[in-house]
Design a protein around this motif. Sequence first.
Motif, PDB file in Angstrom:
ATOM      1  N   PRO A   1      12.242  29.565   5.147  1.00  0.00           N
ATOM      2  CA  PRO A   1      11.612  28.878   6.284  1.00  0.00           C
ATOM      3  C   PRO A   1      12.551  27.844   6.893  1.00  0.00           C
ATOM      4  CG  PRO A   1      10.723  28.078   4.204  1.00  0.00           C
ATOM      5  CD  PRO A   1      11.584  29.264   3.860  1.00  0.00           C
ATOM      6  N   ALA A   2      12.292  27.503   8.147  1.00  0.00           N
ATOM      7  CA  ALA A   2      13.128  26.519   8.850  1.00  0.00           C
ATOM      8  C   ALA A   2      13.095  25.155   8.170  1.00  0.00           C
ATOM      9  CB  ALA A   2      12.672  26.400  10.297  1.00  0.00           C
ATOM     10  N   SER A   3      12.048  24.909   7.376  1.00  0.00           N
ATOM     11  CA  SER A   3      11.913  23.624   6.685  1.00  0.00           C
ATOM     12  C   SER A   3      12.771  23.538   5.423  1.00  0.00           C
ATOM     13  CB  SER A   3      10.443  23.394   6.308  1.00  0.00           C
ATOM     14  OG  SER A   3       9.973  24.452   5.479  1.00  0.00           O
ATOM     15  N   THR A   4      13.464  24.612   5.060  1.00  0.00           N
ATOM     16  CA  THR A   4      14.310  24.607   3.867  1.00  0.00           C
ATOM     17  C   THR A   4      15.324  23.465   3.949  1.00  0.00           C
ATOM     18  OG1 THR A   4      14.110  27.010   3.618  1.00  0.00           O
ATOM     19  CG2 THR A   4      15.982  25.959   2.544  1.00  0.00           C
ATOM     20  N   THR A   5      15.460  22.729   2.864  1.00  0.00           N
ATOM     21  CA  THR A   5      16.412  21.621   2.863  1.00  0.00           C
ATOM     22  C   THR A   5      17.825  22.136   2.602  1.00  0.00           C
ATOM     23  OG1 THR A   5      16.234  21.190   0.479  1.00  0.00           O
ATOM     24  CG2 THR A   5      14.630  20.096   1.927  1.00  0.00           C
ATOM     25  N   GLN A   6      18.791  21.315   2.943  1.00  0.00           N
ATOM     26  CA  GLN A   6      20.185  21.689   2.678  1.00  0.00           C
ATOM     27  C   GLN A   6      20.410  21.872   1.179  1.00  0.00           C
ATOM     28  OE1 GLN A   6      23.273  19.904   5.046  1.00  0.00           O
ATOM     29  NE2 GLN A   6      24.501  19.435   3.235  1.00  0.00           N
ATOM     30  N   GLU A   7      19.797  21.015   0.370  1.00  0.00           N
ATOM     31  CA  GLU A   7      19.959  21.107  -1.085  1.00  0.00           C
ATOM     32  C   GLU A   7      19.403  22.436  -1.603  1.00  0.00           C
ATOM     33  OE1 GLU A   7      18.790  18.480   0.563  1.00  0.00           O
ATOM     34  OE2 GLU A   7      20.608  17.260   0.311  1.00  0.00           O
ATOM     35  N   GLU A   8      18.265  22.859  -1.072  1.00  0.00           N
ATOM     36  CA  GLU A   8      17.682  24.135  -1.500  1.00  0.00           C
ATOM     37  C   GLU A   8      18.576  25.301  -1.104  1.00  0.00           C
ATOM     38  OE1 GLU A   8      12.888  23.084  -1.285  1.00  0.00           O
ATOM     39  OE2 GLU A   8      13.965  23.640   0.552  1.00  0.00           O
TER      40      GLU A   8
ATOM     41  N   VAL B   1      17.866  31.448   7.579  1.00  0.00           N
ATOM     42  CA  VAL B   1      17.014  30.258   7.537  1.00  0.00           C
ATOM     43  C   VAL B   1      16.354  30.088   8.901  1.00  0.00           C
ATOM     44  CG1 VAL B   1      16.899  27.795   7.054  1.00  0.00           C
ATOM     45  CG2 VAL B   1      18.617  29.206   5.893  1.00  0.00           C
ATOM     46  N   GLY B   2      15.033  30.057   8.912  1.00  0.00           N
ATOM     47  CA  GLY B   2      14.319  29.907  10.175  1.00  0.00           C
ATOM     48  C   GLY B   2      13.955  31.248  10.782  1.00  0.00           C
ATOM     49  N   ASP B   3      13.469  31.212  12.027  1.00  0.00           N
ATOM     50  CA  ASP B   3      12.948  32.425  12.646  1.00  0.00           C
ATOM     51  C   ASP B   3      13.556  32.677  14.023  1.00  0.00           C
ATOM     52  OD1 ASP B   3      11.812  30.285  13.898  1.00  0.00           O
ATOM     53  OD2 ASP B   3       9.716  30.863  13.533  1.00  0.00           O
TER      54      ASP B   3
ATOM     55  N   GLY C   1      29.523  40.101  -1.478  1.00  0.00           N
ATOM     56  CA  GLY C   1      29.660  39.456  -0.185  1.00  0.00           C
ATOM     57  C   GLY C   1      28.446  38.611   0.132  1.00  0.00           C
ATOM     58  N   ILE C   2      28.683  37.427   0.696  1.00  0.00           N
ATOM     59  CA  ILE C   2      27.603  36.515   1.074  1.00  0.00           C
ATOM     60  C   ILE C   2      27.768  36.160   2.548  1.00  0.00           C
ATOM     61  CG2 ILE C   2      26.510  34.269   0.673  1.00  0.00           C
ATOM     62  CD1 ILE C   2      27.753  34.339  -2.167  1.00  0.00           C
ATOM     63  N   LEU C   3      26.687  36.298   3.291  1.00  0.00           N
ATOM     64  CA  LEU C   3      26.703  35.947   4.705  1.00  0.00           C
ATOM     65  C   LEU C   3      25.494  35.060   5.001  1.00  0.00           C
ATOM     66  CD1 LEU C   3      27.468  38.279   7.666  1.00  0.00           C
ATOM     67  CD2 LEU C   3      25.418  36.868   7.718  1.00  0.00           C
ATOM     68  N   VAL C   4      25.748  33.861   5.475  1.00  0.00           N
ATOM     69  CA  VAL C   4      24.675  32.968   5.918  1.00  0.00           C
ATOM     70  C   VAL C   4      24.614  33.064   7.437  1.00  0.00           C
ATOM     71  CG1 VAL C   4      23.778  30.626   5.980  1.00  0.00           C
ATOM     72  CG2 VAL C   4      25.000  31.441   3.942  1.00  0.00           C
ATOM     73  N   GLN C   5      23.500  33.575   7.941  1.00  0.00           N
ATOM     74  CA  GLN C   5      23.361  33.785   9.383  1.00  0.00           C
ATOM     75  C   GLN C   5      23.261  32.461  10.118  1.00  0.00           C
ATOM     76  OE1 GLN C   5      23.342  37.004  10.871  1.00  0.00           O
ATOM     77  NE2 GLN C   5      23.612  35.759  12.700  1.00  0.00           N
ATOM     78  N   VAL C   6      24.054  32.320  11.167  1.00  0.00           N
ATOM     79  CA  VAL C   6      23.982  31.131  12.018  1.00  0.00           C
ATOM     80  C   VAL C   6      23.372  31.524  13.360  1.00  0.00           C
ATOM     81  CG1 VAL C   6      25.899  29.955  10.895  1.00  0.00           C
ATOM     82  CG2 VAL C   6      26.386  31.528  12.779  1.00  0.00           C
ATOM     83  N   PRO C   7      22.774  30.586  14.086  1.00  0.00           N
ATOM     84  CA  PRO C   7      22.774  29.138  13.817  1.00  0.00           C
ATOM     85  C   PRO C   7      21.783  28.756  12.731  1.00  0.00           C
ATOM     86  CG  PRO C   7      21.492  29.610  15.787  1.00  0.00           C
ATOM     87  CD  PRO C   7      22.095  30.914  15.364  1.00  0.00           C
ATOM     88  N   LEU C   8      22.075  27.631  12.080  1.00  0.00           N
ATOM     89  CA  LEU C   8      21.185  27.059  11.086  1.00  0.00           C
ATOM     90  C   LEU C   8      20.356  25.949  11.730  1.00  0.00           C
ATOM     91  CD1 LEU C   8      23.755  26.789   8.159  1.00  0.00           C
ATOM     92  CD2 LEU C   8      21.741  28.277   8.192  1.00  0.00           C
ATOM     93  N   PRO C   9      19.200  25.617  11.141  1.00  0.00           N
ATOM     94  CA  PRO C   9      18.422  24.486  11.666  1.00  0.00           C
ATOM     95  C   PRO C   9      19.266  23.220  11.726  1.00  0.00           C
ATOM     96  CG  PRO C   9      17.133  25.730  10.062  1.00  0.00           C
ATOM     97  CD  PRO C   9      18.524  26.288   9.997  1.00  0.00           C
ATOM     98  N   GLY C  10      18.944  22.349  12.659  1.00  0.00           N
ATOM     99  CA  GLY C  10      19.769  21.178  12.940  1.00  0.00           C
ATOM    100  C   GLY C  10      19.983  20.232  11.780  1.00  0.00           C
ATOM    101  N   HIS C  11      19.063  20.228  10.817  1.00  0.00           N
ATOM    102  CA  HIS C  11      19.204  19.270   9.716  1.00  0.00           C
ATOM    103  C   HIS C  11      20.138  19.767   8.615  1.00  0.00           C
ATOM    104  CE1 HIS C  11      15.998  22.026   8.384  1.00  0.00           C
ATOM    105  NE2 HIS C  11      16.353  21.715   7.154  1.00  0.00           N
ATOM    106  N   ILE C  12      20.667  20.973   8.771  1.00  0.00           N
ATOM    107  CA  ILE C  12      21.564  21.541   7.766  1.00  0.00           C
ATOM    108  C   ILE C  12      22.994  21.518   8.293  1.00  0.00           C
ATOM    109  CG2 ILE C  12      22.183  23.631   6.481  1.00  0.00           C
ATOM    110  CD1 ILE C  12      19.244  24.356   6.375  1.00  0.00           C
ATOM    111  N   ASP C  13      23.911  21.019   7.470  1.00  0.00           N
ATOM    112  CA  ASP C  13      25.328  20.920   7.826  1.00  0.00           C
ATOM    113  C   ASP C  13      25.984  22.284   7.626  1.00  0.00           C
ATOM    114  OD1 ASP C  13      28.033  20.443   8.050  1.00  0.00           O
ATOM    115  OD2 ASP C  13      28.073  18.760   6.653  1.00  0.00           O
ATOM    116  N   GLU C  14      26.285  22.952   8.733  1.00  0.00           N
ATOM    117  CA  GLU C  14      26.851  24.303   8.660  1.00  0.00           C
ATOM    118  C   GLU C  14      28.170  24.326   7.896  1.00  0.00           C
ATOM    119  OE1 GLU C  14      28.631  27.371  11.941  1.00  0.00           O
ATOM    120  OE2 GLU C  14      26.608  26.616  12.320  1.00  0.00           O
ATOM    121  N   ARG C  15      29.005  23.309   8.105  1.00  0.00           N
ATOM    122  CA  ARG C  15      30.299  23.258   7.425  1.00  0.00           C
ATOM    123  C   ARG C  15      30.123  23.177   5.909  1.00  0.00           C
ATOM    124  NH1 ARG C  15      34.582  25.316   8.971  1.00  0.00           N
ATOM    125  NH2 ARG C  15      34.431  26.227   6.914  1.00  0.00           N
ATOM    126  N   ALA C  16      29.160  22.386   5.456  1.00  0.00           N
ATOM    127  CA  ALA C  16      28.910  22.259   4.020  1.00  0.00           C
ATOM    128  C   ALA C  16      28.438  23.580   3.432  1.00  0.00           C
ATOM    129  CB  ALA C  16      27.880  21.161   3.763  1.00  0.00           C
TER     130      ALA C  16
END
Length: 291
Positions: free
Chosen positions: A77-84, A47-49, A100-115
């Motif tokens: 895109p960085a504008s992706t919502t947490q719900e999306e 998510v993001g660039d 296997g699923i890997l979500v690359q961090v860091p995530l944009p600030g408006h997304i709760d990484e823990r969730a």
Amino acid sequence: MLVECPHMAETIDGRALARSIDEQTKAEVEALVAAGHNRPGLTVILVGDDPASDVYVRHKVKACDRVGMRSTEHRLPASTTQEELLALIDRVNASEHVHGILVQVPLPGHIDERAVIDAIDPAKDVDGFHPVNVGRLSTGTGGIWPCTPHGCIKLLQSVEPDVEGLDALVIGRSNIVGKPVAMMLTALGCTVTIAHSKTRDLPGKARQADIIVAATGIPEMVKGDWVKEGAIVIDVGITRIEGKDGKDRLVGDVAFEEVQHARAVTPVPGGVGPMTIAMLLANTVQAALSG
């Protein structure tokens, strides 16, 4: 038993060990396919660039190709919502082609990484960060081990297969490296101390250790007089600093040239880094075998 060595420390070659693990992973992939199972698949979500994240993702995709594993990317895109993002994870969780699923961090600030981590199916959590996998690691009941800490253990065991009874000092208490590597060392029978940059008399505690795992992100924090002769040093840190010649160079948390009286030490780069991706691939095959 740990054997003291008065000569220069052995440099533990993380690249060579990672290649060996990749060969084993590749063989396991082909065995699964030959047995009629789906080819193991890893999905990476970015998510993001963030430039560093982009490099990491490309390395992971290339690594999948190298071992014959299926890989898919979702670049959002960085504008992706947490719900999306959570909706995408739900879809990937349900795919029989994704192990296997890997979500690359860091995530944009408006997304709760823990969730986001909590939303990943624990059986497909190849980063080993889901609370279920953390709990299984802490209780010794299986689960998927996090990649970097597991890579540290593999590097350690390549030098000293039997670490039972040895004193280990883990410098760093993060959920990503410090805490899990301490649990792994405990499971192997080490007597483990978890320290950090604020620990009182940290150099004195380090001098007592047979094994030091440095994971603070503080460049060259661990000095030569912190390390006793014959110890094994695993350096997880990597920081870009300006050298004496004005050029940037990569260093770890350990002053590498000062600890050559150790038995063995991992270099930076070329130590823990390559092992992280190798263990990610191995975890994906483990997930495919368990699925």
